[in-house]
Design a protein around this motif. Structure first.
Motif, PDB file in Angstrom:
ATOM      1  N   ALA A  33       0.814  -1.059  -0.269  1.00  8.69           N
ATOM      2  CA  ALA A  33      -0.189  -0.381  -0.149  1.00  8.69           C
ATOM      3  C   ALA A  33       0.741   1.103   0.372  1.00  8.69           C
ATOM      4  O   ALA A  33       1.897   1.152  -0.246  1.00  8.69           O
ATOM      5  N   MET A  34       0.411   2.005  -0.706  1.00  7.94           N
ATOM      6  CA  MET A  34       1.163   3.528  -0.574  1.00  7.94           C
ATOM      7  C   MET A  34       0.326   4.810  -0.104  1.00  7.94           C
ATOM      8  O   MET A  34      -1.008   4.213  -0.144  1.00  7.94           O
ATOM      9  N   GLY A  35       0.291   6.037   0.526  1.00  9.44           N
ATOM     10  CA  GLY A  35      -0.239   7.009   0.755  1.00  9.44           C
ATOM     11  C   GLY A  35       0.846   7.963   1.320  1.00  9.44           C
ATOM     12  O   GLY A  35       1.810   7.975   0.977  1.00  9.44           O
ATOM     13  N   TRP A  36      -0.459   9.243   1.353  1.00  7.75           N
ATOM     14  CA  TRP A  36       0.296  10.118   1.902  1.00  7.75           C
ATOM     15  C   TRP A  36      -0.240  10.919   3.024  1.00  7.75           C
ATOM     16  O   TRP A  36      -1.698  11.200   3.296  1.00  7.75           O
ATOM     17  N   TYR A  37       0.787  11.546   3.647  1.00 10.03           N
ATOM     18  CA  TYR A  37       0.150  12.215   5.058  1.00 10.03           C
ATOM     19  C   TYR A  37       1.334  13.416   5.079  1.00 10.03           C
ATOM     20  O   TYR A  37       1.719  14.151   4.620  1.00 10.03           O
ATOM     21  N   ARG A  38      -0.371  13.943   6.060  1.00  7.89           N
ATOM     22  CA  ARG A  38       0.310  15.607   6.231  1.00  7.89           C
ATOM     23  C   ARG A  38       0.667  16.134   7.512  1.00  7.89           C
ATOM     24  O   ARG A  38      -0.261  15.374   8.991  1.00  7.89           O
ATOM     25  N   GLN A  39       1.645  16.927   8.017  1.00  6.33           N
ATOM     26  CA  GLN A  39       1.832  17.806   8.820  1.00  6.33           C
ATOM     27  C   GLN A  39       1.848  19.329   8.973  1.00  6.33           C
ATOM     28  O   GLN A  39       2.782  19.565   8.321  1.00  6.33           O
ATOM     29  N   PRO A  40       0.423  19.323   9.266  1.00  4.91           N
ATOM     30  CA  PRO A  40       0.434  21.042   9.554  1.00  4.91           C
ATOM     31  C   PRO A  40       1.313  21.588  10.612  1.00  4.91           C
ATOM     32  O   PRO A  40       1.356  20.644  11.213  1.00  4.91           O
ATOM     33  N   PRO A  41       1.530  22.841  11.055  1.00 10.18           N
ATOM     34  CA  PRO A  41       2.689  23.869  12.025  1.00 10.18           C
ATOM     35  C   PRO A  41       1.772  23.768  12.884  1.00 10.18           C
ATOM     36  O   PRO A  41       0.513  23.326  13.175  1.00 10.18           O
ATOM     37  N   GLY A  42       2.243  22.786  14.113  1.00  3.69           N
ATOM     38  CA  GLY A  42       1.665  23.086  15.268  1.00  3.69           C
ATOM     39  C   GLY A  42       1.175  21.517  15.208  1.00  3.69           C
ATOM     40  O   GLY A  42       0.796  21.213  16.565  1.00  3.69           O
ATOM     41  N   LYS A  43       0.749  20.551  14.855  1.00  2.00           N
ATOM     42  CA  LYS A  43      -0.376  19.923  14.669  1.00  2.00           C
ATOM     43  C   LYS A  43       0.385  18.329  14.669  1.00  2.00           C
ATOM     44  O   LYS A  43       1.602  18.431  13.853  1.00  2.00           O
TER      45      LYS A  43
END
Length: 121
Positions: A33-43
């Protein structure tokens, strides 16, 4: 050794589009499987979208209808097409893959180094 390398981030105005690409390279036997994650500033880091080896996809509610994940299994590459971007989409975006290395019976989570996406006027 396995490497994931993202590209395609940048600065875009609200309502604009970007396409992220992630290439997996190295001694790879299988990608489950492949995926995308994200990390907003301060979260905390959060799931954006995932795609299984058979093509099944799932998305975070916040991006449904705007983002599309796809993959090219022959090239060990995944994509994230992001349309109608909003300032709240600003984050570092990380590529993720569940990989079984060559000559092993185990799999593990591999991560890219991240690419910055900034949505601002």
């Amino acid at each position: 050794q396995v490497q994931l390398v993202e590209s395609g981030g940048g600065l875009v105005q609200p309502g604009g589009s970007l396409r992220l690409t992630c290439l997996a390279s190295g001694s790879i036997s299988s990608i489950y499987a492949m995926g995308w994650y994200r990390q907003p500033p301060g979260k905390r880091r959060e799931l954006v979208a995932r795609i299984g080896s058979g093509g099944t996809t799932n998305y975070a509610d916040s991006v449904k209808g705007r983002f599309t994940i796809s993959s090219d299994n022959a090239k060990n590459t995944e994509y994230l097409q992001m349309n109608n971007l909003k300032p709240k989409d600003t984050a570092v975006y990380y590529c993720n893959a569940i990989i079984r290395p060559v000559d092993t019976l185990y799999s593990y989570d591999a991560w890219g180094q991240g690419t910055q996406v900034t949505v601002s006027s």
